[in-house]
Scaffold this active site. Structure first.
Site, PDB file in Angstrom:
ATOM      1  N   HIS A 393      19.179  -6.928   3.730  1.00 52.94           N
ATOM      2  CA  HIS A 393      20.384  -7.628   4.207  1.00 52.94           C
ATOM      3  C   HIS A 393      20.559  -8.996   3.557  1.00 52.94           C
ATOM      4  O   HIS A 393      21.576  -9.661   3.774  1.00 52.94           O
ATOM      5  CB  HIS A 393      20.332  -7.781   5.725  1.00 52.94           C
ATOM      6  CG  HIS A 393      21.621  -7.391   6.400  1.00 52.94           C
ATOM      7  ND1 HIS A 393      22.857  -7.656   5.847  1.00 52.94           N
ATOM      8  CD2 HIS A 393      21.869  -6.749   7.573  1.00 52.94           C
ATOM      9  CE1 HIS A 393      23.809  -7.214   6.650  1.00 52.94           C
ATOM     10  NE2 HIS A 393      23.230  -6.647   7.692  1.00 52.94           N
ATOM     11  N   ASP A 397      25.457  -5.904   2.361  1.00 52.33           N
ATOM     12  CA  ASP A 397      26.061  -5.868   3.682  1.00 52.33           C
ATOM     13  C   ASP A 397      26.581  -4.460   3.969  1.00 52.33           C
ATOM     14  O   ASP A 397      26.648  -3.599   3.076  1.00 52.33           O
ATOM     15  CB  ASP A 397      27.193  -6.882   3.791  1.00 52.33           C
ATOM     16  CG  ASP A 397      26.692  -8.314   3.631  1.00 52.33           C
ATOM     17  OD1 ASP A 397      25.710  -8.665   4.303  1.00 52.33           O
ATOM     18  OD2 ASP A 397      27.278  -9.058   2.830  1.00 52.33           O
TER      19      ASP A 397
END
Length: 423
Positions: A393, A397
């Site tokens: 992350h 995304d």
């Protein structure tokens, strides 16, 4: 210790293949070495006679550390100069390796790995008894010393250093410290089986811990209808095996589809580099290949330029190298994205750990026949598969990952006998 792979910073001497007094030729194997990426043999850089094995079996050393000394042949004066230069440079780079003048040379020569541990835990190496060659202290000796419960305070008392006065801790603080310092040792009964941790398993464990500790993992899954792909592959698999000599697996189709999708979504083909993200130009797919006690990730280079047939051939060849113990460091280097065939042993859903420093890994699960509602609201038996994505992350995304998975889904769902050629 040579550089045995991309981003590899250290290696563990698994087994020496020579002993002092042995004559070796240039490029002869000296030792088996294990890293977090590959098992390999380190070759001799010179011809001559082994005079000393400096590193011990089981000892972990950084790249560039001296592992042994060789008395080179007189005819190769230039090589001898290089040996002297390398050893001098190693000693200069590890300034803390200087020996006290009143100490025995053998006992006071420490490896970089031992020095690093000693500095991290503020340990006086003079109080540790070495079990290595000629009484040398090994990394294992230091770890055993720590596991025995020797704290920094105990060591200071042993060396007659008066501790400075510190503010009194609260009861809660003391309890917290005690919990942190307590190491729980599982108790085994006489009927339990204790399995020693091999260097390969330890390297895998260290790499997995690093990935989980440093990478903020997130997960996504998408379901694909691969009924047409299954029919296509079943129709040609026997002819393919007879013609090519190896199996045409479903995995090859998925690797090809993922490589194609990476061209459209290059953000997925990135690696974390500390202060920057590097978006890789080449699409090199790392594939997970397991043995009974280890896991390796050889690489299919430029997978987007290969046909399904070409990918199937490389999967077969790389898997054979892994299981025969012939995989070399170059087979493991350059991977930009990992695909794991978890479906090969019946898994239908999983969350993979990312192959650090890559951005993501896809787990291809089992193809399962299930009743599905079709567009005309009728039930039909369809071949369905889950594609599970683990993502970093920091780099990626949900939006880009969702688009990427949908692209893979679209490719595999349109794979059929009429629209595709594997050759």
């Amino acid at each position: 210790m040579p550089q045995l792979g991309e981003s590899v910073t250290e290696g563990t001497i698994e087994r020496w293949l020579v002993k002092p007094g042995d004559k070796v030729n240039k490029y002869d194997p000296l030792a088996e070495v294990v890293t977090d990426k590959v098992n390999a043999e380190i070759p001799s850089s010179f011809s001559g006679v082994i005079t000393e094995l400096i590193a011990n079996e089981g000892e972990t050393l950084p790249v560039g550390a001296v592992v042994c000394t060789i008395e080179v042949e007189e005819a190769k004066q230039e090589e001898q100069k290089q040996v002297t230069s390398n050893i001098s440079a190693a000693i200069l780079n590890a300034g803390s390796m200087k020996k006290p003048t009143n100490a025995s040379p053998q006992k006071k020569r420490y490896s970089p790995a031992v020095l690093k541990l000693a500095q991290e835990h503020n340990i006086d190496l003079q109080v540790i008894k070495g079990t290595g060659l000629e009484g040398r202290i090994t990394r294992k000796d230091v770890l055993n010393y720590l596991e025995a419960g020797h704290s920094t305070k105990q060591q200071k008392a042993a060396t007659n250093v008066v501790p400075q006065e510190v503010p009194q801790q609260s009861k809660v603080d003391k309890q917290t410290d005690n919990l942190q310092e307590t190491k729980i040792s599982p108790i085994s009964s006489s009927q339990d089986i204790e399995i020693p941790v091999t260097s390969v398993r330890r390297a895998i464990a260290n790499n997995m811990v690093r990935s989980k500790q440093e990478v903020p993992h997130a997960w996504m899954m998408i379901e694909a209808d691969v009924t047409e792909l299954v029919a296509y592959r079943n129709k040609i698999k026997d002819e393919f095996k007879k013609r090519e000599g190896y199996n045409l697996t479903y995995f090859a189709f998925f690797v090809k589809a993922i490589a194609q999708a990476l061209k459209e979504f290059p953000q997925m083909n990135s690696v974390w580099a500390g202060d920057k993200i590097i978006q890789k130009k080449d699409i090199n797919i790392s594939i997970a290949v397991a043995t009974d006690d280890a896991l390796f990730v050889p690489v299919i280079k430029n997978a987007d330029d290969k046909t399904v047939k070409g990918i199937a051939k490389e999967i077969h060849e790389l898997s054979t190298l892994v299981r025969s113990g012939k995989l070399r460091p170059e087979h493991m280097q350059g991977g930009t994205f990992t695909v794991n065939n978890t479906g090969s042993f019946g898994s239908v859903q999983s969350m993979g750990i990312i192959n650090y420093p890559q951005a993501a890994i896809v787990q291809v699960e089992s193809i399962v026949k299930r009743p599905v509602i079709m567009h005309d609201n009728m039930f039909a038996a369809r071949d369905m598969v889950n594609l599970c994505l683990s993502l970093d992350h920091r780099i990626l995304d949900g939006l880009i990952c969702g688009k990427f998975l949908n692209k893979v889904k679209d490719i595999v769902e349109k794979t059929n006998y009429n629209a595709n050629s594997i050759f």
